[in-house]
Design a protein around this motif. Sequence first.
Motif, short mmCIF file in Angstrom:
data_model
loop_
_atom_site.label_atom_id
_atom_site.label_comp_id
_atom_site.label_asym_id
_atom_site.label_seq_id
_atom_site.Cartn_x
_atom_site.Cartn_y
_atom_site.Cartn_z
N UNK A 110 -78.00 -13.67 -34.62
CA UNK A 110 -78.77 -12.49 -35.03
C UNK A 110 -78.38 -12.03 -36.42
N UNK A 111 -77.10 -11.86 -36.67
CA UNK A 111 -76.69 -11.29 -37.95
C UNK A 111 -76.72 -12.27 -39.10
N UNK A 112 -76.79 -13.55 -38.80
CA UNK A 112 -76.93 -14.55 -39.85
C UNK A 112 -78.38 -14.79 -40.22
N UNK A 113 -79.30 -14.54 -39.29
CA UNK A 113 -80.68 -14.98 -39.49
C UNK A 113 -81.73 -13.87 -39.51
N UNK A 114 -81.43 -12.72 -38.97
CA UNK A 114 -82.41 -11.64 -38.90
C UNK A 114 -81.94 -10.44 -39.71
N UNK A 115 -82.88 -9.65 -40.18
CA UNK A 115 -82.53 -8.45 -40.92
C UNK A 115 -83.72 -7.54 -41.10
N UNK A 116 -83.50 -6.44 -41.78
CA UNK A 116 -84.53 -5.42 -41.96
C UNK A 116 -85.28 -5.58 -43.28
N UNK A 117 -84.98 -6.61 -44.06
CA UNK A 117 -85.67 -6.81 -45.32
C UNK A 117 -86.93 -7.64 -45.16
N UNK A 118 -87.61 -7.86 -46.27
CA UNK A 118 -88.85 -8.64 -46.22
C UNK A 118 -88.58 -10.09 -45.82
N UNK A 119 -87.36 -10.55 -45.99
CA UNK A 119 -86.99 -11.91 -45.56
C UNK A 119 -86.20 -11.87 -44.25
N UNK A 120 -86.50 -10.88 -43.41
CA UNK A 120 -85.70 -10.66 -42.21
C UNK A 120 -86.06 -11.49 -41.00
N UNK A 121 -86.94 -12.49 -41.16
CA UNK A 121 -87.27 -13.42 -40.08
C UNK A 121 -86.93 -14.82 -40.57
N UNK A 122 -86.23 -15.64 -39.79
CA UNK A 122 -85.78 -16.94 -40.29
C UNK A 122 -86.85 -18.01 -40.36
N UNK A 123 -88.04 -17.73 -39.89
CA UNK A 123 -89.17 -18.66 -39.97
C UNK A 123 -90.43 -17.87 -39.69
N UNK A 124 -91.53 -18.55 -39.44
CA UNK A 124 -92.75 -17.84 -39.08
C UNK A 124 -92.52 -16.96 -37.87
N UNK A 125 -93.14 -15.78 -37.87
CA UNK A 125 -93.03 -14.92 -36.71
C UNK A 125 -93.75 -15.53 -35.51
N UNK A 126 -94.67 -16.45 -35.78
CA UNK A 126 -95.33 -17.25 -34.74
C UNK A 126 -95.93 -16.38 -33.64
N UNK A 127 -96.91 -15.56 -34.05
CA UNK A 127 -97.63 -14.73 -33.08
C UNK A 127 -96.70 -13.88 -32.23
N UNK A 128 -95.66 -13.36 -32.88
CA UNK A 128 -94.72 -12.48 -32.20
C UNK A 128 -93.61 -13.16 -31.46
N UNK A 129 -93.53 -14.49 -31.49
CA UNK A 129 -92.49 -15.20 -30.74
C UNK A 129 -91.10 -14.83 -31.24
N UNK A 130 -90.94 -14.79 -32.57
CA UNK A 130 -89.64 -14.40 -33.13
C UNK A 130 -89.32 -12.95 -32.80
N UNK A 131 -90.34 -12.10 -32.87
CA UNK A 131 -90.13 -10.68 -32.58
C UNK A 131 -89.66 -10.49 -31.14
N UNK A 132 -90.33 -11.16 -30.21
CA UNK A 132 -89.93 -11.04 -28.80
C UNK A 132 -88.55 -11.63 -28.57
N UNK A 133 -88.23 -12.74 -29.24
CA UNK A 133 -86.90 -13.33 -29.13
C UNK A 133 -85.84 -12.33 -29.55
#
Length: 813
Positions: free
Chosen positions: A665-688
């Motif tokens: 989580x702390x290596x790959x996600x964050x609150x900035x515009x680059x805060x998702x490590x890949x495509x959000x993929x229809x919310x898949x990353x968000x739900x993860x």
Amino acid sequence: MLRSSVLVLLYFLGSVSAQTNLTSLVNLFIGTASGANGGSGGNAFPGAAVPHAMAKVGIDVDMAPRQAGYVSGNASVTGISLMHDEGTGGNTNGGYGNFPLFPLTSCTFESCPVGLHARETLRAAGADAARPGYFTTTFTNNIKIETTSTRRAGLIRFTFPEEATTFVVVDLTNDLQRSFEGGSITIDAQSGTILLGGTYLQSYGPSNYTIYGCYDFLPQDSSQTIIEYGTYQSVSASSPTNITITPNNTSLFFPYTSSPSPIQAGGLLAFNSSTVLARFGVSFISSAQACQNAKEEVGDAWASAWDIVQSASEAQWENVLGRVIVDVEKEDSDVVELLYSSLYRASLVPANLTYENPYWNSSYPFYDALFCSWDTFRTVHPLLSLTSPREWVGIVNAYIDGWRATGYIPECRANTKAGYVQGGSDGMPILGDFAVKYGGMAQELGVPTDDLYQALVDTAENTPPNWYTVGRQNTAWKIFDYIPTNWTDPSGATGLPTREASRTLEYALGDFAVRQAALALGKPQAQVDKYGNRSMGFVNVWDPNVTSDSFSGFAQRRYANGTFAYSPPDACSPVDPTPHSCARGTDNNVGFYESSSWEYSFFAPHSMSTLVNLMGGPDTFVSRLDNYFSKGYFYAGNEPSFELPWLYHYASRPDLSALRIRDVVYTNFGTGINGIPGNDDSGAMAALLTFHLLGLYPVPASRQLLIGSPFVSAFNLTNNAFNTVTRFVVENFDSNTLTASPPNGSNIYVSSVTINGRPSDSICWLPFEDVVGGGEIIITMDGNATAAASRLCGEGDNALPDSLESGGFVWTS
């Protein structure tokens, strides 16, 4: 005791609700960085939308990748359009982007720069702002854009810097892909209504789609007037930027062409007002239906409807976000922002197109943006099953109704048409998940379980003539119990014959979903056994003789004669020394989809004990997982990796999962515009991320959720089908653990779990019925690493999460 817990719970809910507007905690710009030149991307959509909206309204930029139309930064804006994808891959120019408007000033009617690149304009620095249900930006020429929306309609407002003649372009032809294949525009200057219809290409699939729009520019309760009107179009397709504006012309028509036309065309309106308001509606049925949608959802007195529409949208989001409640004053502010931003994105899609099905008549809901089930079955649907089952019911019914119309469960519906099949038919785990969790109340919820089960069976048994966009290669699956390499189906059925090894693994999980549904719905034991046995077919692509980093046994492609086709286990990993292709297309030369054998060899979520044994037992399994992460084979930005940080649970080492998840989580996600490590993929990353933060992870098509180390000290989970609120309390919560590497001695490890005052036999998993049961779950933490390593998953036969081979997933109603 239970009564006092309920009173404490109600007090907690009331105090949090009184203090906080949850929509204010959502950051819509997470994951909007450019994906160009190796950027993290995310392709998140930050425009205006209600939950599961059809209309997703936002600005479009002139740089790619721009799958959602928007990219943070200094790219020029080409318009504000009515439809967008959320977080997808696919065509890098994006999907939808239909019927964009663009405001102009400082020109005469016939000289206005109406062409796409002639009109594009930069945004002022820091001008983009958004919150759920609202988006705004300002151009460098000080023209302000705002929008708010309903499910199929909404409002767009332009505010110009000075009193002068102002103009609005209504673009017919330029969707995000520039894929116009024909259509029309009609202007009624007297009523101020513009009708549009056009055919464009799918963003992920072989087909096109037709969509309709309706704009109104003369509200009855306003003095806004049109002082000039007309159309514009390219002089010819060979000179698309040579454009002529024709005053007073009211219609253009372009016949269908079998390939995209570069022609530019649309309407132009002039006003004598510094503020121009437009009402819009969209439809897949007709332009008249689009107008009706606008009238029904925004109303006739729409000049004064802005606050009503925006408040209604915000209220819908408050309802969704309020199904997970934390004390925002107490918890870490970054965790709170990540949690509610993720809950928001996880409910943007699938898109509710009910009453907008252009293909068959049905009384059931119609949903789009099932893009793709391969992306969403792991996390999006299980999250909906916990908090939003009443919304999920509509989506599940849409999957079943797709089977009624085509004979197969939809896999990747995009732009209303069947998109490309990525792996297995991954709507199957979604329907299996519903059956095991809500089969007992399906009739009350309006889901016909006989149809659900038959949809699963037909998709498991039948091979479509072309499994390129729907279904599975079942002829091969049933003959070989795996998908062979270089094999021609004697039935003549065709499809994309790549990804053989990973499709085998996913077909196995699909059959497990049928087995689970058979159990839950009381089908004959022979059906349960049949699909349970078939779900073990993943072992048939296990080659024990392949070695990598001193570890033996990996999933591999296999020929029809039983011999294996070697692919280096690190091929397509982030550290692949020799570039390979693991794409969906014919260039795939490894047999896996968007992942490596190192990663996919851990994929059998329904029988992980089998993989633990194949890999040499729990200790070797742990060492192999450690090696996978330390050598850089882990790629956080794609779905096959989602469960990997949790898999230590299956070797009875949840303590190692806790540490690994903090790092991920702390290596790959964050609150900035680059805060998702890949495509959000229809919310898949968000739900993860939501699951990671809450310390839960769902096992597909089952009633089990793995227990982790939550990132908050307490939370309440509301289920809107059972009308329950379950209280989770994390005793000895330690904020020092909120880092990629928690310090020694910090309370990161689960030491015990108590469910409604009863100690649980397992600290590794929870039953679904307790997670949504409305009681209290206490997760106690400690910082003793030695004790954590030795306590394992707990005592008793059921401490480990279930695996099919070891006798797990026995049905209890």
